[in-house]
Motif scaffolding. Structure first.
Motif, PDB file in Angstrom:
ATOM      1  N   TYR A   1       4.159   4.105 -14.258  1.00  0.00           N
ATOM      2  CA  TYR A   1       3.267   3.801 -13.138  1.00  0.00           C
ATOM      3  C   TYR A   1       2.723   2.387 -13.167  1.00  0.00           C
TER       4      TYR A   1
ATOM      5  N   CYS B   1       5.663  -3.843  -6.476  1.00  0.00           N
ATOM      6  CA  CYS B   1       4.724  -3.019  -5.711  1.00  0.00           C
ATOM      7  C   CYS B   1       3.297  -3.415  -6.059  1.00  0.00           C
TER       8      CYS B   1
ATOM      9  N   TRP C   1       0.167   1.299  -4.851  1.00  0.00           N
ATOM     10  CA  TRP C   1       0.134   2.467  -5.733  1.00  0.00           C
ATOM     11  C   TRP C   1      -1.110   3.301  -5.480  1.00  0.00           C
TER      12      TRP C   1
END
Length: 129
Positions: A4, A12, A17
């Motif tokens: 993550y 990203c 997120w």
């Protein structure tokens, strides 16, 4: 993409997120609370849990195994939890939610439970399965 916060952070931005996580959490919460309310309306006991796990408390281990088996026969995974994992008389189905569950899957579960037993009671012998 490693996890993550790993390399994917390069492509990203952090806010992306956060927005994605919030959206997934919101969808899960809506399904979970919608399902709880609708199960309660149909007479099923969902206890007091507020996690993504929705218990359907059925009481006897035999009844729980039978309903779990009937759901599995119809392609729905709802594991039965029985003593010694729970106290005697509190056997339950364990319905777990993920971001992959859709409204259609929730509707299918609810409709299948209606077919299996509209109004659960202490004894299921008179309910057609």
């Amino acid at each position: 993409m490693r996890g993550y916060g790993g390399d994917c952070a390069v492509c990203c931005p952090k806010n992306t997120w956060r927005r994605l996580f919030h959206k997934i959490w919101t969808i899960q919460a809506l399904f979970q609370y919608n399902l709880r309310g609708r199960l309660a309306t149909e007479g099923w006991d969902t206890g007091r849990s507020e996690s993504q796990i929705v218990p359907v408390i059925l009481g006897s281990p035999e009844r729980t195994m039978e309903i779990s088996s009937k759901l599995r026969d119809r392609g729905i995974w709802a594991p039965s939890i029985r003593p010694p994992s729970v106290p005697a008389g509190e056997s339950l189905l364990r319905l777990g939610f993920t971001a992959g569950h859709t409204g259609e899957l929730v509707e299918r579960l609810l409709e299948t439970l209606k077919v299996i037993g509209r109004h659960p009671g202490p004894d299921m012998r008179d309910i057609p399965i």
